[in-house]
Design a protein around this motif. Sequence first.
Motif, PDB file in Angstrom:
ATOM      1  N   THR A   2       0.834  -1.198   0.000  1.00 28.13           N
ATOM      2  CA  THR A   2       0.000   0.000   0.000  1.00 28.13           C
ATOM      3  C   THR A   2       0.869   1.248   0.000  1.00 28.13           C
ATOM      4  N   GLU A   3       0.233   2.348  -0.280  1.00 31.89           N
ATOM      5  CA  GLU A   3       0.953   3.618  -0.317  1.00 31.89           C
ATOM      6  C   GLU A   3       1.511   3.970   1.057  1.00 31.89           C
ATOM      7  N   GLU A   4       0.765   3.669   2.085  1.00 30.62           N
ATOM      8  CA  GLU A   4       1.211   3.938   3.457  1.00 30.62           C
ATOM      9  C   GLU A   4       2.440   3.098   3.811  1.00 30.62           C
ATOM     10  N   GLU A   5       2.454   1.840   3.420  1.00 35.96           N
ATOM     11  CA  GLU A   5       3.618   0.989   3.671  1.00 35.96           C
ATOM     12  C   GLU A   5       4.837   1.495   2.913  1.00 35.96           C
ATOM     13  N   THR A   6       4.625   1.951   1.696  1.00 34.36           N
ATOM     14  CA  THR A   6       5.720   2.506   0.904  1.00 34.36           C
ATOM     15  C   THR A   6       6.304   3.734   1.584  1.00 34.36           C
ATOM     16  N   ARG A   7       5.444   4.608   2.097  1.00 36.75           N
ATOM     17  CA  ARG A   7       5.911   5.806   2.799  1.00 36.75           C
ATOM     18  C   ARG A   7       6.697   5.439   4.049  1.00 36.75           C
ATOM     19  N   ARG A   8       6.196   4.468   4.812  1.00 38.83           N
ATOM     20  CA  ARG A   8       6.888   4.037   6.030  1.00 38.83           C
ATOM     21  C   ARG A   8       8.257   3.444   5.710  1.00 38.83           C
ATOM     22  N   GLN A   9       8.310   2.630   4.655  1.00 36.89           N
ATOM     23  CA  GLN A   9       9.573   2.018   4.259  1.00 36.89           C
ATOM     24  C   GLN A   9      10.574   3.088   3.795  1.00 36.89           C
ATOM     25  N   ARG A  10      10.094   4.040   3.037  1.00 36.65           N
ATOM     26  CA  ARG A  10      10.941   5.143   2.564  1.00 36.65           C
ATOM     27  C   ARG A  10      11.479   5.955   3.740  1.00 36.65           C
ATOM     28  N   ARG A  11      10.612   6.227   4.693  1.00 34.93           N
ATOM     29  CA  ARG A  11      11.027   6.986   5.877  1.00 34.93           C
ATOM     30  C   ARG A  11      12.071   6.205   6.682  1.00 34.93           C
ATOM     31  N   ALA A  12      11.868   4.912   6.836  1.00 37.68           N
ATOM     32  CA  ALA A  12      12.819   4.081   7.583  1.00 37.68           C
ATOM     33  C   ALA A  12      14.178   4.066   6.881  1.00 37.68           C
TER      34      ALA A  12
END
Length: 191
Positions: A2-12
């Motif tokens: 999901t888009e939210e998971e992608t954002r979290r992974q990018r932030r990490a």
Amino acid sequence: MTEEETRRQRRARFESLAHVVTEPLHRYLLRRTAPDMVEDVLSETMLVLWRRIDHVPGLGTGSPPDRDDVLPWCYGVARGCLANARRADGRRLRLVERLIGVQQESPAVATDHGDLHAALDALGELDREVVRLWAWEGLAPRQISEVTGLTSNAVSLRLHRAKKKLAHQLQPGRKNAERPGHKMSEGRSSQ
């Protein structure tokens, strides 16, 4: 994903990169610009790293990044941000000078190691940067090539020549010194 998971992974990924490179980048900038500019240029550098997180070589998705893999590329980004900041600063200064009609005095060069700074100033800008990356940042020619965009061989040649020039400039009494292995009486006969 999901888009939210992608954002979290990018932030990490960014946070793990920032953890590894922030302090070395801060030192890099401290050695190259006025202390009052360091935080601004570092912030701009981190913003560029955030925007280009997918382009950072050696930055995987799982484990923390290896400093030697990511730092040269990040130095290159910091170098570009510093150049942009200097150009912007130059434009602002020229505008102020035109508005008030007063020439600004350039900041005095630190009196510590004046002979070293003078010898460094005698080098070209790119050679000076190569020497600083090698001596101050502890980078190998392969890593310096990534920062500057030169080939590793070109970096090695520039570094070798720059070190020779520096050694010559810093040699005490170099103006009247004889060349090693040569005596003034050697050479052509006067007959």
